[in-house]
Design a protein around this motif. Structure first.
Motif, PDB file in Angstrom:
ATOM      1  N   SER A  72       8.955  -2.814   1.176  1.00 44.78           N
ATOM      2  CA  SER A  72       8.587  -3.879   2.100  1.00 44.78           C
ATOM      3  C   SER A  72       7.098  -4.174   1.959  1.00 44.78           C
ATOM      4  N   ALA A  73       6.744  -5.416   2.184  1.00 45.40           N
ATOM      5  CA  ALA A  73       5.345  -5.840   2.080  1.00 45.40           C
ATOM      6  C   ALA A  73       4.558  -5.315   3.276  1.00 45.40           C
ATOM      7  N   ASP A  74       3.334  -4.847   3.041  1.00 44.30           N
ATOM      8  CA  ASP A  74       2.449  -4.485   4.148  1.00 44.30           C
ATOM      9  C   ASP A  74       1.821  -5.743   4.749  1.00 44.30           C
ATOM     10  N   ARG A 118       0.836  -1.207   0.000  1.00 47.51           N
ATOM     11  CA  ARG A 118       0.000   0.000   0.000  1.00 47.51           C
ATOM     12  C   ARG A 118       0.866   1.250   0.000  1.00 47.51           C
ATOM     13  N   TYR A 119       0.345   2.282  -0.657  1.00 51.64           N
ATOM     14  CA  TYR A 119       0.962   3.612  -0.623  1.00 51.64           C
ATOM     15  C   TYR A 119       0.058   4.532   0.172  1.00 51.64           C
ATOM     16  N   LYS A 120       0.669   5.392   0.981  1.00 54.22           N
ATOM     17  CA  LYS A 120      -0.104   6.430   1.672  1.00 54.22           C
ATOM     18  C   LYS A 120       0.029   7.727   0.892  1.00 54.22           C
ATOM     19  N   CYS A 121      -1.083   8.283   0.465  1.00 52.06           N
ATOM     20  CA  CYS A 121      -1.076   9.510  -0.337  1.00 52.06           C
ATOM     21  C   CYS A 121      -1.675  10.641   0.482  1.00 52.06           C
ATOM     22  N   LEU A 122      -0.853  11.635   0.794  1.00 54.03           N
ATOM     23  CA  LEU A 122      -1.333  12.787   1.555  1.00 54.03           C
ATOM     24  C   LEU A 122      -2.075  13.723   0.608  1.00 54.03           C
ATOM     25  N   ASN A 123      -3.332  13.982   0.893  1.00 55.95           N
ATOM     26  CA  ASN A 123      -4.110  14.890   0.043  1.00 55.95           C
ATOM     27  C   ASN A 123      -3.487  16.276   0.053  1.00 55.95           C
ATOM     28  N   ARG A 124      -3.433  16.888  -1.120  1.00 51.41           N
ATOM     29  CA  ARG A 124      -2.830  18.229  -1.203  1.00 51.41           C
ATOM     30  C   ARG A 124      -3.689  19.241  -0.438  1.00 51.41           C
ATOM     31  N   ILE A 125      -3.027  20.036   0.363  1.00 51.94           N
ATOM     32  CA  ILE A 125      -3.731  21.040   1.171  1.00 51.94           C
ATOM     33  C   ILE A 125      -2.791  22.249   1.304  1.00 51.94           C
ATOM     34  N   SER A 126      -3.316  23.427   1.243  1.00 56.39           N
ATOM     35  CA  SER A 126      -2.440  24.607   1.292  1.00 56.39           C
ATOM     36  C   SER A 126      -1.801  24.756   2.669  1.00 56.39           C
ATOM     37  N   ILE A 127      -0.608  25.386   2.698  1.00 60.17           N
ATOM     38  CA  ILE A 127       0.093  25.597   3.969  1.00 60.17           C
ATOM     39  C   ILE A 127      -0.777  26.441   4.896  1.00 60.17           C
ATOM     40  N   ARG A 128      -1.437  27.460   4.319  1.00 59.31           N
ATOM     41  CA  ARG A 128      -2.300  28.336   5.128  1.00 59.31           C
ATOM     42  C   ARG A 128      -3.395  27.521   5.811  1.00 59.31           C
ATOM     43  N   LYS A 129      -4.031  26.643   5.021  1.00 56.98           N
ATOM     44  CA  LYS A 129      -5.103  25.824   5.585  1.00 56.98           C
ATOM     45  C   LYS A 129      -4.570  24.889   6.661  1.00 56.98           C
ATOM     46  N   SER A 130      -3.398  24.285   6.387  1.00 60.20           N
ATOM     47  CA  SER A 130      -2.863  23.309   7.334  1.00 60.20           C
ATOM     48  C   SER A 130      -2.428  23.990   8.634  1.00 60.20           C
ATOM     49  N   LEU A 131      -2.011  25.265   8.548  1.00 63.58           N
ATOM     50  CA  LEU A 131      -1.598  25.984   9.750  1.00 63.58           C
ATOM     51  C   LEU A 131      -2.790  26.370  10.620  1.00 63.58           C
ATOM     52  N   PHE A 132      -3.887  26.721   9.948  1.00 59.89           N
ATOM     53  CA  PHE A 132      -5.030  27.230  10.707  1.00 59.89           C
ATOM     54  C   PHE A 132      -6.132  26.196  10.944  1.00 59.89           C
ATOM     55  N   SER A 133      -5.994  25.054  10.287  1.00 61.31           N
ATOM     56  CA  SER A 133      -7.018  24.023  10.484  1.00 61.31           C
ATOM     57  C   SER A 133      -6.624  23.123  11.639  1.00 61.31           C
ATOM     58  N   MET A 134      -7.582  22.800  12.480  1.00 61.20           N
ATOM     59  CA  MET A 134      -7.324  21.902  13.604  1.00 61.20           C
ATOM     60  C   MET A 134      -7.411  20.442  13.155  1.00 61.20           C
ATOM     61  N   LYS A 135      -7.993  20.224  11.971  1.00 61.42           N
ATOM     62  CA  LYS A 135      -8.149  18.847  11.478  1.00 61.42           C
ATOM     63  C   LYS A 135      -6.810  18.330  10.976  1.00 61.42           C
ATOM     64  N   LYS A 136      -6.629  17.014  11.138  1.00 57.45           N
ATOM     65  CA  LYS A 136      -5.429  16.393  10.563  1.00 57.45           C
ATOM     66  C   LYS A 136      -5.599  16.303   9.057  1.00 57.45           C
ATOM     67  N   ASN A 183      -0.514  -0.101 -17.571  1.00 55.08           N
ATOM     68  CA  ASN A 183       0.140   0.793 -16.609  1.00 55.08           C
ATOM     69  C   ASN A 183      -0.694   0.917 -15.344  1.00 55.08           C
ATOM     70  N   GLY A 184      -0.023   0.890 -14.194  1.00 58.80           N
ATOM     71  CA  GLY A 184      -0.730   1.031 -12.926  1.00 58.80           C
ATOM     72  C   GLY A 184      -1.271  -0.268 -12.371  1.00 58.80           C
ATOM     73  N   SER A 185      -0.857  -1.396 -12.947  1.00 60.46           N
ATOM     74  CA  SER A 185      -1.394  -2.682 -12.472  1.00 60.46           C
ATOM     75  C   SER A 185      -0.562  -3.288 -11.337  1.00 60.46           C
ATOM     76  N   GLY A 186       0.549  -2.644 -10.972  1.00 63.34           N
ATOM     77  CA  GLY A 186       1.341  -3.096  -9.823  1.00 63.34           C
ATOM     78  C   GLY A 186       2.591  -3.885 -10.184  1.00 63.34           C
ATOM     79  N   LYS A 187       2.950  -3.922 -11.480  1.00 70.84           N
ATOM     80  CA  LYS A 187       4.075  -4.749 -11.936  1.00 70.84           C
ATOM     81  C   LYS A 187       5.407  -4.305 -11.316  1.00 70.84           C
ATOM     82  N   SER A 188       5.756  -3.038 -11.505  1.00 67.67           N
ATOM     83  CA  SER A 188       7.048  -2.535 -11.017  1.00 67.67           C
ATOM     84  C   SER A 188       7.098  -2.511  -9.491  1.00 67.67           C
ATOM     85  N   THR A 189       5.969  -2.205  -8.864  1.00 65.58           N
ATOM     86  CA  THR A 189       5.896  -2.213  -7.397  1.00 65.58           C
ATOM     87  C   THR A 189       6.234  -3.596  -6.864  1.00 65.58           C
TER      88      THR A 189
END
Length: 244
Positions: free
Chosen positions: A78-80, A16-34, A62-68
């Motif tokens: 490493s395997a999850d 599995r890959y963890k993808c952090l959703n794009r969020i502006s620095i301003r929003k991340s500084l002032f938002s209490m949400k993770k 493409n994107g079927s997981g071959k290279s991963t």
């Protein structure tokens, strides 16, 4: 087949890959949400075994997981969940874009790559001249890799894998590199290496023509799962029909 006759056994592999959703620095500084994190499962519970000495091709869009999956077998990811058993065999991954330290010279990278593959300093020294000669880098072998053209980079990567022979070879879309003459040379060398009956090989390629010539069996991955596995003659025609 006895487990000792397998070179590679993959059981219920999940990556599995963890993808952090794009969020502006301003929003991340002032938002209490993770920040929200999306989890993408690239490989979804895949199991297969490769007998010692077999050449197996992996196909899929493409994107079927071959290279991963190849990188996981090589020990880069490493395997999850699940297991990968290489039964003590040495393994190398030939994939352009994996592995050189750009500030180090070509020669220093040969040492580093060889040691990461499990070879001793003495073993690498014994093969050093052959690697440099095959790569055709000449005096550039003592220049930093960051000064190399993509062709020179490819030639060095190919030469290290081709000359420092391991028991398992993983090849990711790199069956011919460099200029036309070097492509012929590298293809001939690769054919010689992978047709050694004691060497086990997995090839990821979009060239079904190449796979048809070289592979004993084919694993077809689709969206992280196995869609089909069998002989080259059985799987490739169905894959080609699907892709067309």
């Amino acid at each position: 087949m006895d487990a000792q006759e397998y070179a590679i056994e993959v059981t219920d592999l999940k990556i599995r890959y963890k993808c952090l959703n794009r969020i502006s620095i301003r929003k991340s500084l002032f938002s209490m949400k993770k920040s929200e994190i999306d989890v993408f499962e690239a490989v979804k519970g895949v199991s297969f075994a490769v007998p010692r000495g077999e050449i197996m091709g992996i196909v899929g869009k493409n994107g079927s997981g071959k290279s991963t999956m190849l990188r996981a077998i090589a020990g880069i990811f490493s395997a999850d969940e699940g297991t990968i058993d290489l039964h003590g065999h040495t393994v190398s991954l030939l994939s352009i874009g994996v592995g050189f330290q750009k500030k180090l010279t070509g020669r220093e990278n040969i040492f580093l790559s060889g040691m990461l593959l499990g070879f001793s300093e003495q073993q690498i020294l014994e093969k050093m001249d052959d690697i440099i000669e095959f790569s055709e880098l000449g005096r550039f072998v003592d220049k930093p890799v960051r000064t190399y053209s993509s062709g020179m980079y490819s030639k060095l990567a190919f030469s290290i894998t081709a000359i420092l022979e391991t028991e398992i070879m993983l090849i990711d879309e790199v069956l011919s590199v460099g200029d036309v003459r070097f492509k012929k040379k590298s293809y001939a060398k690769m054919k010689e290496l992978i047709t050694n009956e004691d060497r086990t090989v997995i090839i990821v390629s979009h060239s079904t023509e190449t796979l048809e010539k070289l592979c004993d069996s084919i694993l077809w991955l689709h969206e992280g799962k196995i869609k089909m596995q069998g002989s080259t003659a059985e799987v490739l025609p169905l894959y080609n029909d699907y892709m067309s």
